[in-house]
Design a protein around this motif. Sequence first.
Motif, PDB file in Angstrom:
ATOM      1  N   ASP A  47       0.821  -1.216   0.000  1.00 20.71           N
ATOM      2  CA  ASP A  47       0.000   0.000   0.000  1.00 20.71           C
ATOM      3  C   ASP A  47       0.853   1.263   0.000  1.00 20.71           C
ATOM      4  O   ASP A  47       0.649   2.196   0.779  1.00 20.71           O
ATOM      5  N   HIS A  54       2.212   4.770  -1.193  1.00 17.98           N
ATOM      6  CA  HIS A  54       1.729   5.986  -1.847  1.00 17.98           C
ATOM      7  C   HIS A  54       2.856   7.012  -1.929  1.00 17.98           C
ATOM      8  O   HIS A  54       3.664   7.138  -1.009  1.00 17.98           O
ATOM      9  N   THR A 102       3.180  11.155  -3.541  1.00 20.45           N
ATOM     10  CA  THR A 102       2.622  12.291  -4.271  1.00 20.45           C
ATOM     11  C   THR A 102       3.658  13.401  -4.359  1.00 20.45           C
ATOM     12  O   THR A 102       4.367  13.679  -3.397  1.00 20.45           O
ATOM     13  N   ALA A 159      -0.312  12.586  -7.856  1.00 20.60           N
ATOM     14  CA  ALA A 159      -0.231  11.320  -7.125  1.00 20.60           C
ATOM     15  C   ALA A 159       0.361  10.265  -8.057  1.00 20.60           C
ATOM     16  O   ALA A 159      -0.304   9.780  -8.966  1.00 20.60           O
ATOM     17  N   ARG A 176      -0.191   5.102  -6.024  1.00 22.02           N
ATOM     18  CA  ARG A 176      -1.508   5.205  -5.387  1.00 22.02           C
ATOM     19  C   ARG A 176      -1.926   3.905  -4.709  1.00 22.02           C
ATOM     20  O   ARG A 176      -3.044   3.429  -4.869  1.00 22.02           O
ATOM     21  N   GLY A 177      -1.012   3.329  -3.991  1.00 25.32           N
ATOM     22  CA  GLY A 177      -1.324   2.082  -3.292  1.00 25.32           C
ATOM     23  C   GLY A 177      -0.673   0.893  -3.970  1.00 25.32           C
ATOM     24  O   GLY A 177      -1.364  -0.038  -4.398  1.00 25.32           O
ATOM     25  N   GLN A 187       8.574   7.183   0.695  1.00 25.06           N
ATOM     26  CA  GLN A 187       7.143   7.112   0.400  1.00 25.06           C
ATOM     27  C   GLN A 187       6.357   7.943   1.413  1.00 25.06           C
ATOM     28  O   GLN A 187       6.814   8.190   2.528  1.00 25.06           O
ATOM     29  N   GLY A 204      -0.625   4.561 -11.206  1.00 24.40           N
ATOM     30  CA  GLY A 204      -0.149   4.483  -9.831  1.00 24.40           C
ATOM     31  C   GLY A 204      -0.471   3.203  -9.113  1.00 24.40           C
ATOM     32  O   GLY A 204      -0.242   3.090  -7.908  1.00 24.40           O
ATOM     33  N   LYS A 205      -1.001   2.198  -9.836  1.00 24.32           N
ATOM     34  CA  LYS A 205      -1.352   0.918  -9.222  1.00 24.32           C
ATOM     35  C   LYS A 205      -0.823  -0.238 -10.063  1.00 24.32           C
ATOM     36  O   LYS A 205      -0.661  -0.111 -11.279  1.00 24.32           O
TER      37      LYS A 205
END
Length: 256
Positions: free
Chosen positions: A10, A12, A14, A19, A22-23, A57, A221-222
């Motif tokens: 998870d 993240h 930005t 962003a 994103r996880g 992060q 982002g995933k």
Amino acid sequence: MTHPMIEMSDVHKTFGSNAVLRGIDLTIARGTSMVIIGGSGTGKSVMLKSVLGLIPQDSGRIAVDGKSVGSGTGSAERDAFLARFGMLFQGGALFDSLPVWQNVAFRLLRGSLARPRDEARDIAIEKLRRVGLKPDVADRLPAELSGGMQKRVGLARAIAAEPEIIFFDEPTTGLDPIMAGVINDLIREIVVEMGATAMTITHDMTSVRAIADNVAMLHGGKIRWTGPVAEMDHSGDPYVEQFISGSAEGPIEAVR
């Protein structure tokens, strides 16, 4: 208990209003080769730099061999952590003013990995041999070498200190198809020989098929899909299918 060599949970990150991660959830088992695919600007390089601790992060956990990245506060701990990694940079990133052997032995001439100068040179020449370069290359400057030879020097430098983990950043960028194939084969052979854990970021599907044990598709982002390279062509994932085919139609919007 055996930990994964690299684990992201998870995660993240930005930058301002952008962003980028994103996880992110990703696990790379010890001694395996993971290739991250995705378009330009999708966060592949940010992922890599986050694992190295170069970019902290915002949230989530990144662990290397079960230990959280950034948990060591001292410079000695940081040096020991980075000593576990080797890196082949996208543009080669050779030092123009240093002869080839000093480029290859750069980490062996300083810091916690320092060796006597003669020993470092011998190691550099042996690694140059391993990537198919003759000893007479050792005293030349990078500018005297072709792009393919420079890439080989970069690979020799990445393995000079016998790292446990090797990162490859777009390893075939700027190479013709034949030399790209040579570099791909070298990477695969060397990673297997060393028993290293490898993480590669690329958009070159030929590299993916040559280097990967497992593949992860990064977009928005995933991680959209991850699995063995043998299952990539039948993933059933629309992001993977569009990326492999190069189609303009699909969930990945072409940036104009």
